[in-house]
Design a protein around this motif. Sequence first.
Motif, short mmCIF file in Angstrom:
data_model
loop_
_atom_site.label_atom_id
_atom_site.label_comp_id
_atom_site.label_asym_id
_atom_site.label_seq_id
_atom_site.Cartn_x
_atom_site.Cartn_y
_atom_site.Cartn_z
N VAL A 158 8.59 21.17 -21.52
CA VAL A 158 7.44 20.29 -21.24
C VAL A 158 7.85 18.82 -21.38
N LEU A 159 8.63 18.57 -22.44
CA LEU A 159 9.08 17.18 -22.66
C LEU A 159 9.92 16.69 -21.48
N ILE A 160 10.79 17.55 -20.98
CA ILE A 160 11.63 17.15 -19.85
C ILE A 160 10.77 16.87 -18.61
N VAL A 161 9.77 17.72 -18.39
CA VAL A 161 8.87 17.51 -17.24
C VAL A 161 8.18 16.15 -17.36
N CYS A 162 7.72 15.83 -18.58
CA CYS A 162 7.07 14.53 -18.78
C CYS A 162 8.03 13.39 -18.45
N ILE A 163 9.27 13.55 -18.92
CA ILE A 163 10.26 12.50 -18.66
C ILE A 163 10.49 12.36 -17.15
N LEU A 164 10.57 13.50 -16.45
CA LEU A 164 10.78 13.46 -15.00
C LEU A 164 9.63 12.74 -14.30
N SER A 165 8.39 13.12 -14.66
CA SER A 165 7.21 12.52 -14.00
C SER A 165 7.16 11.02 -14.25
N ALA A 166 7.21 10.66 -15.53
CA ALA A 166 7.11 9.24 -15.87
C ALA A 166 8.31 8.48 -15.31
N GLY A 167 9.48 9.11 -15.37
CA GLY A 167 10.69 8.45 -14.89
C GLY A 167 10.63 8.17 -13.40
N SER A 168 10.13 9.13 -12.63
CA SER A 168 10.06 8.91 -11.18
C SER A 168 9.10 7.78 -10.87
N TYR A 169 7.99 7.74 -11.60
CA TYR A 169 7.03 6.65 -11.41
C TYR A 169 7.66 5.31 -11.76
N TYR A 207 0.84 -1.20 0.00
CA TYR A 207 0.00 0.00 0.00
C TYR A 207 0.87 1.25 0.00
N ILE A 208 1.94 1.21 0.77
CA ILE A 208 2.82 2.38 0.85
C ILE A 208 3.43 2.66 -0.53
N ALA A 216 10.85 4.55 -11.86
CA ALA A 216 11.92 4.18 -10.92
C ALA A 216 11.32 3.55 -9.66
N LEU A 217 10.20 4.12 -9.18
CA LEU A 217 9.59 3.57 -7.98
C LEU A 217 9.01 2.18 -8.24
N SER A 218 8.46 1.99 -9.44
CA SER A 218 7.95 0.66 -9.76
C SER A 218 9.07 -0.37 -9.74
N LEU A 219 10.25 0.06 -10.22
CA LEU A 219 11.40 -0.85 -10.20
C LEU A 219 11.82 -1.17 -8.77
N ILE A 220 11.91 -0.13 -7.94
CA ILE A 220 12.27 -0.34 -6.53
C ILE A 220 11.26 -1.28 -5.87
N GLU A 221 9.98 -1.03 -6.16
CA GLU A 221 8.93 -1.87 -5.59
C GLU A 221 9.14 -3.33 -5.96
N ARG A 222 9.51 -3.54 -7.22
CA ARG A 222 9.68 -4.91 -7.69
C ARG A 222 10.85 -5.59 -6.98
N LYS A 278 4.04 5.81 -5.44
CA LYS A 278 4.00 5.91 -6.91
C LYS A 278 3.07 7.03 -7.36
N ILE A 279 1.96 7.20 -6.63
CA ILE A 279 1.04 8.29 -6.99
C ILE A 279 1.70 9.64 -6.69
N ALA A 280 2.46 9.68 -5.59
CA ALA A 280 3.02 10.96 -5.14
C ALA A 280 4.21 11.42 -5.98
N ALA A 281 4.90 10.49 -6.64
CA ALA A 281 6.13 10.86 -7.35
C ALA A 281 5.89 11.90 -8.46
N PRO A 282 4.93 11.68 -9.37
CA PRO A 282 4.66 12.74 -10.38
C PRO A 282 4.12 14.02 -9.72
N LEU A 283 3.41 13.86 -8.59
CA LEU A 283 2.91 15.05 -7.89
C LEU A 283 4.05 15.92 -7.40
N ALA A 284 5.18 15.29 -7.05
CA ALA A 284 6.34 16.05 -6.59
C ALA A 284 6.83 16.98 -7.70
#
Lengths: 261, 255
Positions: B222-233, B174-175, B235-241, B180-186
Amino acid sequence: MGRLSIDRVSKVFDIDGRQVQALKEISLELEDGQFGALIGPSGCGKSTLLRMVADILPPTSGSISIDGAHPSQARKDHRIGFVFQDATLLPWRTVLENIRLPLEIVAERDPDREKLPRELIELVGLSGFEKAKPSQLSGGMQQRAAIARSLVLSPRVLLLDEPFGALDDITRSRMNLELLRIRAETKITALMVTHSIQEAVFMADRIFVLAARPGRIADVVEVGLDRPRSFAQMSDPAFTGAVDRVRQCLFDQQAMAAIDV
Amino acid sequence: MSSRISNVALPGSVFLLLTLAFELAGLAGLLPPTIPRPVKVVENMVGDGAVLWLHCRSTVLTAACGYAMAIGAAFSAGFLVHQHKALETAALTIGTVLNSIPIIAVAPILIIWMGVSWPMRITLTAFLCFFPIFVGMIQGLGATERNAGELFLVLAATPAQRFWKLALPSALPYIFLGLKIAAPLAVLGALVAEWTGTETGLGVLMINAMFNFQMERLWASVLIVCILSAGSYGALSLIERVVLTADRTADGIAP
């Protein structure tokens, strides 16, 4: 040591403001090293009784003592071992880490006790699976690990809540023998909830047959079979006699319930 | 395995085809001046690399610090609520109310308190990230299996032992969902903070590019921001795995 005494224990649950009497005036005794079985229809409060002995639930009235101590004291002194119907192993820990858990909780640095988990793994026949995760084990192996965990703090009383209920018949019979062997080695007093008449007679010295609504003791059956027990004894007249008596008692209840309706 | 390939290949090829279509449309002179050709955007990213990097660094720093601060706050609050169950409803209610305040309305208040400064940027980001992490934390800590709770009771475990050895590990699926939801919000929080008038950050770069009609630079940021958002998500999915074994993500909640 290891004496369990339950004296006129009742339990009333408050369900949405309605008072439901789950257990009424239950009294039973187990001497040191005796094996007791609780058997009865579903919903007769067997598990509730076991949880009151373990100090998970408080009784509404009456008293329980383990070696003369109140269950809460016995629990804090780690004199109670509990085995659940599902093994309740922590999935992120290995078998060895699961069995070590009680030692971590008491945070004791006794080197003699540090050896116990490995000895217990051998005792329950899980050697070679120390590093396995619970999800990699079969149901029977998981329950062995749970039994080892319940013994790690050398409790005086072992409480088992239908420990083999989810296992197939062959595994179940094997686990019965294993548990008897473990009990013989540890000299522990045990109280086991079961749905199987055969299992109750095979394992126990004394069987408490419960009736439902409210849960009460309908009969106490002493099993006069020699130990160590073996499957050959299942054709012994003492075995079949005890099975018949327990079954009789359970079916009388059902007949009564049918008349009630 | 084949489904995993198509999971990546399908959206990837759609994206490439769209890019190609825009490029061709641009070359044919069909695009309005507000939409630059993809090749121009990439050229700008290379040419403006130093500037973009400077502002990107600033945004990433804000996002990372705010994210860390939110984790710290959510973790502390979660621990408190776990130790004192009575606080749970109150904490969730307060959290929900705070979360319902639009982030753009929080910014002026923070600026009054802290000025347009690093602490303001980080706090604003943390404010936005806190809620999903906190809710994941509370839900996870409350989702402990009943029998496991009874096991710890029979073992006479202390509340702290219960938290560290049982509640927290069982709450991890759950955490991670909350994280993962919070990462793009950052990233979003950092951008909003930058729009309030900071000197660095991709948010500033975007605003300036907009006013100066620098379309390539605007699209590049804008493209860089997209990469940051998606990338952070990602990266967290990888850590989770790595942290959670396959059987745990499956039996808990959908990853």
